[in-house]
Design an enzyme around this catalytic site. Sequence first.
Site, PDB file in Angstrom:
ATOM      1  N   ARG A 150       0.866  -1.176   0.000  1.00  9.96           N
ATOM      2  CA  ARG A 150       0.000   0.000   0.000  1.00  9.96           C
ATOM      3  C   ARG A 150       0.907   1.232   0.000  1.00  9.96           C
ATOM      4  O   ARG A 150       2.051   1.171   0.442  1.00  9.96           O
ATOM      5  CB  ARG A 150      -0.887   0.017   1.242  1.00  9.96           C
ATOM      6  CG  ARG A 150      -1.839  -1.164   1.356  1.00  9.96           C
ATOM      7  CD  ARG A 150      -2.639  -1.081   2.663  1.00  9.96           C
ATOM      8  NE  ARG A 150      -3.632  -2.145   2.759  1.00  9.96           N
ATOM      9  CZ  ARG A 150      -3.441  -3.312   3.365  1.00  9.96           C
ATOM     10  NH1 ARG A 150      -2.260  -3.555   3.942  1.00  9.96           N
ATOM     11  NH2 ARG A 150      -4.384  -4.224   3.404  1.00  9.96           N
TER      12      ARG A 150
ATOM     13  N   ARG B 262      -0.831  -1.701  -7.018  1.00 10.99           N
ATOM     14  CA  ARG B 262      -0.963  -2.810  -6.062  1.00 10.99           C
ATOM     15  C   ARG B 262      -1.940  -3.853  -6.606  1.00 10.99           C
ATOM     16  O   ARG B 262      -1.702  -5.056  -6.521  1.00 10.99           O
ATOM     17  CB  ARG B 262      -1.427  -2.253  -4.717  1.00 10.99           C
ATOM     18  CG  ARG B 262      -1.762  -3.303  -3.660  1.00 10.99           C
ATOM     19  CD  ARG B 262      -2.027  -2.573  -2.346  1.00 10.99           C
ATOM     20  NE  ARG B 262      -2.982  -3.254  -1.496  1.00 10.99           N
ATOM     21  CZ  ARG B 262      -2.672  -4.183  -0.602  1.00 10.99           C
ATOM     22  NH1 ARG B 262      -1.427  -4.573  -0.464  1.00 10.99           N
ATOM     23  NH2 ARG B 262      -3.603  -4.726   0.154  1.00 10.99           N
TER      24      ARG B 262
ATOM     25  N   HIS C 104      -2.754   3.082  -6.195  1.00 10.34           N
ATOM     26  CA  HIS C 104      -3.327   1.849  -5.664  1.00 10.34           C
ATOM     27  C   HIS C 104      -3.558   0.824  -6.771  1.00 10.34           C
ATOM     28  O   HIS C 104      -3.555  -0.384  -6.529  1.00 10.34           O
ATOM     29  CB  HIS C 104      -4.632   2.142  -4.936  1.00 10.34           C
ATOM     30  CG  HIS C 104      -5.025   1.068  -3.960  1.00 10.34           C
ATOM     31  ND1 HIS C 104      -4.252   0.735  -2.870  1.00 10.34           N
ATOM     32  CD2 HIS C 104      -6.089   0.241  -3.921  1.00 10.34           C
ATOM     33  CE1 HIS C 104      -4.835  -0.238  -2.188  1.00 10.34           C
ATOM     34  NE2 HIS C 104      -5.951  -0.566  -2.817  1.00 10.34           N
TER      35      HIS C 104
ATOM     36  N   TYR D  41      -9.879 -10.380  -7.290  1.00 15.12           N
ATOM     37  CA  TYR D  41      -8.924 -10.486  -8.395  1.00 15.12           C
ATOM     38  C   TYR D  41      -9.263 -11.644  -9.324  1.00 15.12           C
ATOM     39  O   TYR D  41      -8.900 -11.618 -10.492  1.00 15.12           O
ATOM     40  CB  TYR D  41      -7.501 -10.644  -7.848  1.00 15.12           C
ATOM     41  CG  TYR D  41      -7.086  -9.444  -7.049  1.00 15.12           C
ATOM     42  CD1 TYR D  41      -6.861  -8.226  -7.672  1.00 15.12           C
ATOM     43  CD2 TYR D  41      -6.973  -9.505  -5.668  1.00 15.12           C
ATOM     44  CE1 TYR D  41      -6.511  -7.107  -6.936  1.00 15.12           C
ATOM     45  CE2 TYR D  41      -6.622  -8.387  -4.924  1.00 15.12           C
ATOM     46  CZ  TYR D  41      -6.396  -7.191  -5.560  1.00 15.12           C
ATOM     47  OH  TYR D  41      -6.068  -6.087  -4.838  1.00 15.12           O
TER      48      TYR D  41
ATOM     49  N   LYS E  31      -2.585  -2.833   7.860  1.00 13.52           N
ATOM     50  CA  LYS E  31      -3.811  -2.373   8.516  1.00 13.52           C
ATOM     51  C   LYS E  31      -4.070  -3.173   9.783  1.00 13.52           C
ATOM     52  O   LYS E  31      -3.863  -4.380   9.829  1.00 13.52           O
ATOM     53  CB  LYS E  31      -5.003  -2.537   7.564  1.00 13.52           C
ATOM     54  CG  LYS E  31      -5.057  -1.503   6.454  1.00 13.52           C
ATOM     55  CD  LYS E  31      -6.342  -1.643   5.665  1.00 13.52           C
ATOM     56  CE  LYS E  31      -6.471  -0.544   4.627  1.00 13.52           C
ATOM     57  NZ  LYS E  31      -7.718  -0.673   3.850  1.00 13.52           N
TER      58      LYS E  31
ATOM     59  N   HIS F  17      -4.348  -8.992   3.247  1.00 17.22           N
ATOM     60  CA  HIS F  17      -5.804  -8.946   3.388  1.00 17.22           C
ATOM     61  C   HIS F  17      -6.231  -9.769   4.596  1.00 17.22           C
ATOM     62  O   HIS F  17      -5.719 -10.874   4.824  1.00 17.22           O
ATOM     63  CB  HIS F  17      -6.486  -9.511   2.137  1.00 17.22           C
ATOM     64  CG  HIS F  17      -6.494  -8.564   0.984  1.00 17.22           C
ATOM     65  ND1 HIS F  17      -6.652  -8.979  -0.323  1.00 17.22           N
ATOM     66  CD2 HIS F  17      -6.359  -7.220   0.925  1.00 17.22           C
ATOM     67  CE1 HIS F  17      -6.619  -7.930  -1.127  1.00 17.22           C
ATOM     68  NE2 HIS F  17      -6.430  -6.854  -0.388  1.00 17.22           N
TER      69      HIS F  17
END
Length: 312
Positions: free
Chosen positions: A165, A259, A256, A291, A188, A282
């Site tokens: 990120r 990524r 982004h 994806y 995150k 994730h």
Amino acid sequence: MTASGLQLSAAMRDALQLWLQGLKALDGASEHTITAYGHDVGQFLGFLAQHHGGSAGLRQLADVTQSDMRAWMAWERGAGLGSRSLARKLSSIKSFARWLAERENLDISAILATRAPRFSRKLPRPLSAESAREVLDNASLQSREDWAGLRDTAVLTLLYGCGLRVSEALGLTGRDAPLRAALRIHGKGGKERLVPVLPVAQQAVTAYLHACPHPQTPDAPLFRGLRGGPLSRRHIAKVMEQTRLQLGLPATATPHALRHSFATHLLAAGGDLRAIQELLGHASLQSTQVYTAVDSGRLMEIYHAAHPRAHG
């Protein structure tokens, strides 16, 4: 916390504050997430207080009916809230209600039975492999300072070559240099992951560091602005915008998107979805599964362009 000015009992305000503190301490939620959760739940409790009159107390959640939930959703819709945001708010409310129900032995079945509105998940728009390479080849042209051009290329290479990120790339410090074969990234929610670093990314960062006029110290940001301060996300977005305009790429070609491209190209090359989930950091496989839809869409484009029967 945004709920403090609403019609909540003192006990409810204390409970909400305690729940938010727990999210931060136990789950490692970011300040942005804590603020959003507090706002979401606070607005809902404020609606209940206004809907029924009086203040929202701890026991009031047990009295919530399906009719109350429909009225709340209609009220949010009337305020212009979209399906995606409404689903996020409902998730916050359910999380708080579960926590409170366990503490106070409440029946919150009406809240938990409320279904989130359906919404079409926005699929990421990856760049083609050729376009991604062109971005990396031309990013340095957007800066007047040679070292700054090398810096911008290094950042974008980490996004595409490692799937970082923007915040993760800009969060690297002098302690991370020189880049090793793997980077330990804190993503995150404070989640930690190991990310392999391609030689091309190592070389890009090394070239920048050799040219950077600002001294590197372990605690200083790895990527510096022109005056030596930390590089901003806004600058990277601007570099990407200038590069895409120069190359004639669509507006979806954002930092982004690099990524997303990393993940999509790995998947197209036969990468395992679980492994890609780990690389991206994730929390759930569902976030990574978008994806597969992107890749399937690309395969259909190729099919329609190349298959003889697609034209007949």
